[in-house]
Design a protein around this motif. Structure first.
Motif, PDB file in Angstrom:
ATOM      1  N   ARG A 101       0.849  -1.280  -0.207  1.00  0.00           N
ATOM      2  CA  ARG A 101      -0.034   0.047   0.154  1.00  0.00           C
ATOM      3  C   ARG A 101       1.064   1.122   0.077  1.00  0.00           C
ATOM      4  O   ARG A 101       1.938   1.173   0.703  1.00  0.00           O
ATOM      5  N   TRP A 102       0.466   2.392  -0.506  1.00  0.00           N
ATOM      6  CA  TRP A 102       1.236   3.616  -0.859  1.00  0.00           C
ATOM      7  C   TRP A 102       0.346   4.721  -0.664  1.00  0.00           C
ATOM      8  O   TRP A 102      -0.581   4.868  -0.981  1.00  0.00           O
ATOM      9  N   GLU A 161      -2.568   0.594  -4.267  1.00  0.00           N
ATOM     10  CA  GLU A 161      -2.145  -0.734  -3.667  1.00  0.00           C
ATOM     11  C   GLU A 161      -1.916  -1.675  -4.783  1.00  0.00           C
ATOM     12  O   GLU A 161      -2.696  -1.586  -5.913  1.00  0.00           O
ATOM     13  N   ALA A 162      -0.943  -2.641  -4.609  1.00  0.00           N
ATOM     14  CA  ALA A 162      -0.451  -3.544  -5.680  1.00  0.00           C
ATOM     15  C   ALA A 162      -0.305  -4.815  -5.224  1.00  0.00           C
ATOM     16  O   ALA A 162       0.305  -5.091  -4.043  1.00  0.00           O
ATOM     17  N   PRO A 198      13.556   0.954  -1.522  1.00  0.00           N
ATOM     18  CA  PRO A 198      12.338   0.220  -1.486  1.00  0.00           C
ATOM     19  C   PRO A 198      10.897   1.009  -1.021  1.00  0.00           C
ATOM     20  O   PRO A 198       9.992   0.518  -1.502  1.00  0.00           O
ATOM     21  N   ASP A 199      11.135   2.012  -0.240  1.00  0.00           N
ATOM     22  CA  ASP A 199       9.786   2.510   0.368  1.00  0.00           C
ATOM     23  C   ASP A 199       9.677   3.838  -0.441  1.00  0.00           C
ATOM     24  O   ASP A 199       8.654   4.535   0.000  1.00  0.00           O
ATOM     25  N   THR A 200      10.217   4.100  -1.317  1.00  0.00           N
ATOM     26  CA  THR A 200      10.071   5.521  -1.990  1.00  0.00           C
ATOM     27  C   THR A 200      10.228   5.426  -3.557  1.00  0.00           C
ATOM     28  O   THR A 200      11.067   6.311  -4.136  1.00  0.00           O
ATOM     29  N   PRO A 201       9.867   4.598  -4.491  1.00  0.00           N
ATOM     30  CA  PRO A 201       9.843   4.402  -5.538  1.00  0.00           C
ATOM     31  C   PRO A 201       9.277   5.887  -6.088  1.00  0.00           C
ATOM     32  O   PRO A 201       8.452   6.700  -5.703  1.00  0.00           O
ATOM     33  N   ARG A 232       5.722   4.136   1.047  1.00  0.00           N
ATOM     34  CA  ARG A 232       4.919   2.947   1.546  1.00  0.00           C
ATOM     35  C   ARG A 232       4.170   3.153   2.815  1.00  0.00           C
ATOM     36  O   ARG A 232       4.689   4.163   3.560  1.00  0.00           O
ATOM     37  N   VAL A 233       2.954   2.540   3.156  1.00  0.00           N
ATOM     38  CA  VAL A 233       2.231   2.747   4.001  1.00  0.00           C
ATOM     39  C   VAL A 233       2.159   1.437   4.708  1.00  0.00           C
ATOM     40  O   VAL A 233       2.010   0.355   4.085  1.00  0.00           O
ATOM     41  N   ASP A 234       2.446   1.355   6.171  1.00  0.00           N
ATOM     42  CA  ASP A 234       2.426  -0.100   6.970  1.00  0.00           C
ATOM     43  C   ASP A 234       1.388  -0.734   6.724  1.00  0.00           C
ATOM     44  O   ASP A 234       0.205  -0.117   7.025  1.00  0.00           O
TER      45      ASP A 234
END
Length: 159
Positions: free
Chosen positions: A19-20, A46-47, A130-133, A157-159
């Motif tokens: 989730r982003w 979300e992917a 990995p958390d900021t594409p 990224r959302v936890d």
């Protein structure tokens, strides 16, 4: 039996799963090469993987639209194909951009017609972490001699 991850490119988009929060910066009219007015807006995305990991889908939601991306890896050709559809163009699926990742940068291209003009389309993916594409779209109206970025998405990224 080997459990090693294939290195043919099929895992290049694995960073996108989850989730982003998405910060968008987009030209008001991406089909107008003369447009100079930018808008910024937030969205969520979300992917998730499909087809045994050879593809994935993601959905993006903003106040003004909902979008859907289908990405599939072709192991024989060693390339990804990416299709896009949105609620702003009901019943339309964009032609796929095609490409791969080299040295951490994904570059994907196709030919299209937008606003009655032939255009080359380029998507670029980078992953500073990995958390900021970051995704960027650019068009060329001169067969790839020059490119103009018209949309960027910075994902968190959302936890």
């Amino acid at each position: 039996m080997s459990t090693a991850t294939p290195t043919d490119g099929r895992s290049d988009f694995d960073f996108i799963f989850g989730r982003w929060r998405v910060r968008n910066r987009k030209l008001v009219d991406v089909t107008d090469p003369a447009c100079q007015q930018w808008i910024e807006f937030d969205a969520t995305a979300e992917a998730e993987p499909i087809l045994g990991g050879l593809g994935h889908i993601d959905r993006i939601r903003a106040d003004a639209f909902e979008g859907f991306t289908l990405r599939q890896f072709d192991p024989e050709a060693g390339v990804w194909r990416i299709w896009w559809a949105s609620s702003n163009r009901p019943g339309h699926l964009d032609p796929p951009v095609e490409g791969s990742f080299i040295d951490g940068r994904g570059r994907f291209f196709c030919d299209d017609v937008l606003g009655g003009r032939a255009v080359k389309v380029r998507f670029e993916w980078t992953t500073p972490s990995p958390d900021t594409p970051r995704w960027e779209q650019a068009f060329s109206y001169d067969d790839g001699s020059t490119w103009r970025t018209n949309w960027t998405m910075d994902l968190t990224r959302v936890d």
